[in-house]
Design an enzyme around this catalytic site. Structure first.
Site, PDB file in Angstrom:
ATOM      1  N   HIS A   1       0.806  -1.016   0.243  1.00  0.00           N
ATOM      2  CA  HIS A   1      -0.006  -0.068   0.003  1.00  0.00           C
ATOM      3  C   HIS A   1       0.844   1.297   0.048  1.00  0.00           C
ATOM      4  CE1 HIS A   1      -3.277  -2.753   0.739  1.00  0.00           C
ATOM      5  NE2 HIS A   1      -4.277  -1.708   0.350  1.00  0.00           N
TER       6      HIS A   1
ATOM      7  N   LYS B   1      -9.700  -7.535   8.168  1.00  0.00           N
ATOM      8  CA  LYS B   1     -10.436  -7.396   9.459  1.00  0.00           C
ATOM      9  C   LYS B   1     -10.295  -6.389  10.221  1.00  0.00           C
ATOM     10  CE  LYS B   1      -6.525  -9.397  12.203  1.00  0.00           C
ATOM     11  NZ  LYS B   1      -6.115  -8.705  13.263  1.00  0.00           N
TER      12      LYS B   1
END
Lengths: 187, 294
Positions: free
Chosen positions: A35, A99
């Site tokens: 990222h 999550k």
């Protein structure tokens, strides 16, 4: 319900918070290093258009000349909060699996771009690894190390729950607010 | 004992810790599953968790891919010196990584380079003491990053929480820690807690409290009451497994304490995820595992 590739905006916009979805098709793993690399302007090694990115650092070993996934549960998504929304917009990423949920910035981009957040059950590395039927490639493993590499996973009926949809709803926000009221009431 | 035999036994300990949850944890998850509403998202999450526990054990594979910090406690008998133990454990760790029982999980904090074998400064995290018995006692916790990241420390008094320097103040910290963790720490979670100590000792003792079994009742009556209260009120927050909403937010609360200096009052919380990988054994000088501890 089933969600099969290609992951088009139309299919993604039809999803609502609370939907239990089974995903089939090609997905890409990406976590902190990937990222940051993309956010800093790095060229994506795979085509991210209408893709699903999985926040996951798997255990993958080489057996008989093939990659085999030994464990592949989700990692905590909130660390990608600064990057996720802009990357969704730039590359038309339609879904993120992870999550713990993500924040208001990502939720806003989900609405704008037509993307959703899928929650996989954290820690369920074996259940989820078995849904990876093939590893079709790996990128940037030398630079990032195995857990941080971009893995191409072909998945079949990969089980997730929609916890942030493209209509501005977030289960995480709802549970946070409800539990905050209970916490305040208990004091 | 031959070093090779010691190493093989330690490898088996790592394998078992990574692939099999202790019985007390499995039972607590089963109890939680019975409390959830049928067909709810919470019940779905616990079903996936229960399937995962069975699959991992049957296939001898990691329950969770984040095999975490390898936290090792050893009580050495006279026949085993520290260097021998550490050397054997390090070899077992590298071997366990190669076999996929452990993920390549040790990263140089300056260069960002992954050592690839789980060895390096502070990896594994060794806590070695001189034991009194004839056997070597080794206890292991694999603690993943998700739950470690939501672990926290409070300094009382805390005006935000209206928490003073007493057990009621501690209660407020523990409820806040449970609330803040939400779904991020892979709940339902277990709180290991230390009241007091300096910052370092507090965190360490909080982690050590996790070696108590979930069914074990605190010998200190006041702390036993506090554990029960936080467990019950924490579950009533409705955060549920994975933060999906539901009745099972905590599986256990284990509180210990250390003396403090008059100026300080820390409350340290080691949050552990449902994938509570804790195991240990007693090893005789002849190299036989005489007892599994959990």
């Amino acid at each position: 319900m089933l969600l099969e590739a290609p992951f088009t905006e139309k299919k993604i916009r039809a999803l609502k918070v609370g939907d239990r979805v089974e995903i089939s098709g090609l997905i890409f793993t990406g976590r902190d290093a990937a990222h940051k690399y993309l956010h800093d302007g790095g060229k994506p090694p795979v085509d991210l258009t209408d893709s699903i990115v999985y926040h996951c650092g798997p255990v993958v070993v080489r057996e008989k000349g093939k990659w085999v996934v030994k464990a592949a549960g989700p990692t905590t998504s909130i660390r990608e909060e600064p990057f996720q929304g802009p990357l969704m917009e730039q590359y038309k990423i339609r879904g993120v699996i992870g999550k713990g949920g993500m924040g208001p910035k990502t939720l806003e981009y989900c609405r704008k771009v037509g993307a959703v957040y899928f929650h996989a059950v954290g820690g369920a590395a074996q259940v989820l690894a078995r849904k990876v039927v093939e590893v079709t490639g790996v990128h940037m493993a030398d630079e990032f190390g195995s857990p941080e590499a971009i893995w191409e996973f072909r998945v079949e009926r990969f089980p997730v729950v929609v916890t942030m949809d493209s209509h501005g709803n977030s289960l995480h926000e709802q549970v946070m607010k409800a539990s905050q009221l209970k916490l305040a009431g208990g004091r | 004992m031959e070093t090779k035999l010691l190493q093989n036994n330690l490898l088996e300990l790592i394998r078992r810790t990574s692939a099999e949850l202790p019985a007390d944890v499995v039972q607590a998850i089963e109890r939680g599953a019975r409390k959830e509403t049928k067909d709810s998202t919470a019940s779905y999450a616990l079903d996936v968790i229960r399937d995962n526990i069975v699959l991992a054990k049957d296939a001898s594979q990691p329950i969770c891919q984040d095999t975490g910090t390898v936290i090792v406690y050893a009580d050495l008998p006279s026949w085993c010196d520290e260097r021998t133990f550490v050397g054997a454990f390090e070899k077992a760790t590298a071997q366990a990584t190669k076999k996929g029982y452990l993920r390549q999980n040790s990263v140089d904090s300056v260069t960002g380079r992954n050592s690839g074998n789980n060895l390096g400064p502070g990896s594994p995290s060794f806590h070695i003491h001189q034991g009194r018995g004839k056997s070597l006692r080794v206890r292991l916790i694999l603690k993943g990053g998700g739950c470690e990241n939501v672990s926290c420390q409070y300094s009382l008094p805390d005006t935000r929480l209206d928490a003073g320097r007493d057990l009621d103040g501690v209660y407020k910290c523990l409820m806040d820690a449970t609330f803040q963790a939400q779904g991020k720490g892979c709940g339902p979670g277990i709180l290991g807690v230390c009241i007091g100590g300096d910052r370092g000792a507090g965190y360490l003792a909080a982690k050590e409290a996790l070696f108590r079994t979930l069914g074990d009742v605190n010998e200190d009556k006041a702390l036993a009451r506090l554990e029960k209260r936080v467990l019950s009120d924490g579950n009533n927050l409705g955060i549920g497994p994975m933060g999906f909403g539901g009745a099972t937010t905590l599986l256990g609360v284990k509180i210990t304490h250390r003396n403090r200096v008059p100026a300080s009052f820390f409350v340290s919380v080691a949050y552990m995820c449902w994938a509570f990988r804790r195991q240990g054994f007693m090893l005789s000088e002849s190299g036989k595992i005489t007892r599994w501890l959990y």
